[in-house]
Design a protein around this motif. Structure first.
Motif, mmCIF file in Angstrom:
data_model
loop_
_atom_site.group_PDB
_atom_site.id
_atom_site.type_symbol
_atom_site.label_atom_id
_atom_site.label_comp_id
_atom_site.label_asym_id
_atom_site.label_seq_id
_atom_site.Cartn_x
_atom_site.Cartn_y
_atom_site.Cartn_z
ATOM 1 N N LEU A 1 -12.575 38.730 -14.909
ATOM 2 C CA LEU A 1 -13.517 39.321 -15.874
ATOM 3 C C LEU A 1 -14.966 39.140 -15.428
ATOM 4 O O LEU A 1 -15.791 40.039 -15.589
ATOM 5 N N ALA A 2 -15.272 37.992 -14.847
ATOM 6 C CA ALA A 2 -16.650 37.714 -14.426
ATOM 7 C C ALA A 2 -17.108 38.621 -13.290
ATOM 8 O O ALA A 2 -18.296 38.939 -13.190
ATOM 9 N N VAL A 3 -16.175 39.042 -12.445
ATOM 10 C CA VAL A 3 -16.559 39.852 -11.276
ATOM 11 C C VAL A 3 -16.213 41.333 -11.433
ATOM 12 O O VAL A 3 -16.532 42.136 -10.553
ATOM 13 N N ALA A 4 -15.591 41.699 -12.529
ATOM 14 C CA ALA A 4 -15.036 43.055 -12.695
ATOM 15 C C ALA A 4 -16.051 44.171 -12.504
ATOM 16 O O ALA A 4 -15.725 45.209 -11.945
ATOM 17 N N THR A 5 -17.263 43.974 -12.942
ATOM 18 C CA THR A 5 -18.245 45.067 -12.898
ATOM 19 C C THR A 5 -19.241 44.939 -11.752
ATOM 20 O O THR A 5 -20.163 45.752 -11.653
ATOM 21 N N LEU A 6 -19.050 43.936 -10.895
ATOM 22 C CA LEU A 6 -20.034 43.720 -9.832
ATOM 23 C C LEU A 6 -19.860 44.725 -8.691
ATOM 24 O O LEU A 6 -18.741 45.034 -8.283
ATOM 25 N N THR A 7 -20.984 45.190 -8.186
ATOM 26 C CA THR A 7 -20.986 46.096 -7.046
ATOM 27 C C THR A 7 -20.827 45.285 -5.766
ATOM 28 O O THR A 7 -20.957 44.048 -5.773
ATOM 29 N N SER A 8 -20.604 45.967 -4.664
ATOM 30 C CA SER A 8 -20.499 45.287 -3.374
ATOM 31 C C SER A 8 -21.800 44.542 -3.059
ATOM 32 O O SER A 8 -21.762 43.415 -2.560
ATOM 33 N N GLU A 9 -22.916 45.155 -3.364
ATOM 34 C CA GLU A 9 -24.206 44.500 -3.125
ATOM 35 C C GLU A 9 -24.346 43.230 -3.970
ATOM 36 O O GLU A 9 -24.821 42.195 -3.486
ATOM 37 N N GLN A 10 -23.919 43.298 -5.210
ATOM 38 C CA GLN A 10 -23.974 42.121 -6.077
ATOM 39 C C GLN A 10 -23.017 41.034 -5.585
ATOM 40 O O GLN A 10 -23.358 39.850 -5.612
ATOM 41 N N THR B 1 -23.825 32.348 -14.189
ATOM 42 C CA THR B 1 -25.247 31.994 -14.218
ATOM 43 C C THR B 1 -26.068 32.993 -13.403
ATOM 44 O O THR B 1 -27.150 33.413 -13.823
ATOM 45 N N LEU B 2 -25.550 33.380 -12.239
ATOM 46 C CA LEU B 2 -26.223 34.393 -11.424
ATOM 47 C C LEU B 2 -26.298 35.717 -12.175
ATOM 48 O O LEU B 2 -27.357 36.347 -12.223
ATOM 49 N N LYS B 3 -25.182 36.124 -12.774
ATOM 50 C CA LYS B 3 -25.176 37.385 -13.525
ATOM 51 C C LYS B 3 -26.214 37.351 -14.650
ATOM 52 O O LYS B 3 -26.932 38.328 -14.853
ATOM 53 N N ASP B 4 -26.287 36.242 -15.364
ATOM 54 C CA ASP B 4 -27.252 36.118 -16.456
ATOM 55 C C ASP B 4 -28.685 36.169 -15.924
ATOM 56 O O ASP B 4 -29.539 36.844 -16.487
ATOM 57 N N SER B 5 -28.937 35.464 -14.816
ATOM 58 C CA SER B 5 -30.304 35.418 -14.267
ATOM 59 C C SER B 5 -30.750 36.768 -13.741
ATOM 60 O O SER B 5 -31.941 37.079 -13.767
ATOM 61 N N LYS B 6 -29.806 37.572 -13.274
ATOM 62 C CA LYS B 6 -30.116 38.910 -12.738
ATOM 63 C C LYS B 6 -29.949 39.996 -13.781
ATOM 64 O O LYS B 6 -30.185 41.175 -13.507
ATOM 65 N N ASN B 7 -29.527 39.592 -14.985
ATOM 66 C CA ASN B 7 -29.278 40.535 -16.070
ATOM 67 C C ASN B 7 -28.245 41.596 -15.677
ATOM 68 O O ASN B 7 -28.407 42.782 -15.956
ATOM 69 N N TRP B 8 -27.178 41.123 -14.986
ATOM 70 C CA TRP B 8 -26.061 42.010 -14.633
ATOM 71 C C TRP B 8 -25.034 41.933 -15.749
ATOM 72 O O TRP B 8 -24.216 41.025 -15.791
ATOM 73 N N THR B 9 -25.078 42.873 -16.651
ATOM 74 C CA THR B 9 -24.157 42.832 -17.796
ATOM 75 C C THR B 9 -22.876 43.555 -17.496
ATOM 76 O O THR B 9 -22.774 44.333 -16.604
#
Length: 180
Positions: free
Chosen positions: A42-51, A172-180
């Motif tokens: 769930l934590a990585v589901a929406t992350l792009t390759s760059e992220q 924490t990285l997702k929150d700091s980068k505002n990657w929702t």
């Protein structure tokens, strides 16, 4: 190390052995181990390759490396548990996790493979742990680098922490980068 870097490196704090290390604590740790693959997915589901290729802290691993590291580390741990359950105080083989993190499969491979591996591995690991009597959780393995015995109940708590520790790196990285 600055306080900010320390907090990024240990977002939930360093591991401390729970006291008392009783059946309730171990059961909770097993639940954490069992649920980790779903939480990680769930934590990585929406992350792009760059992220995925973004380090969670300066000079830290990328999210991709963290996911693959969890598979590597937890495979090693599962084997250590099985050795401790079938041998008397085996001396385990340490590995250079920093070197493993630099290999091509860890740096570039799609994380799907490690997510699939973690699904099966954690299902087996949790089933094994839940099948054990309290006396079996007192069996030990010897870590040669640390020069000490580690009982399986403490190792279970340690790996529950390890799951939450690396999950927090990502969230924490997702929150700091505002990657929702």
């Amino acid at each position: 190390m600055s306080v900010a870097i320390y907090q990024l490196k240990y977002p939930i704090g360093p591991f401390t052995k729970p006291e008392p290390l009783d059946g309730r604590v171990v059961a909770s740790a097993i639940d954490t181990i069992a649920s980790f693959p779903t939480k990680l997915r769930l934590a990585v589901a929406t992350l792009t390759s760059e992220q995925l290729d973004t380090p969670y802290r300066p000079e830290g691993w990328t999210v991709r490396q963290v996911v693959h590291h969890c598979a590597d580390s937890h495979m090693n741990s599962f084997i250590r548990f099985k050795l401790a359950l079938t041998e008397d105080a085996p001396i385990i083989k340490p590995y250079y996790e920093d070197r493993w993190a630099e290999l091509a499969d860890t740096k570039a491979l799609d994380i799907t493979y490690s997510l699939i591996l973690l699904d099966g591995l954690h299902a087996r690991w949790a089933a094994l742990l839940r099948s054990l009597e309290p006396t079996a959780l007192k069996r030990v393995f010897i870590h040669p680098e640390q020069g000490k015995q580690l009982a399986l109940d403490e190792a279970t708590a340690l790996y529950a922490w390890h799951c939450e520790h690396h999950l927090a790196h990502i969230t924490t990285l997702k929150d700091s980068k505002n990657w929702t």
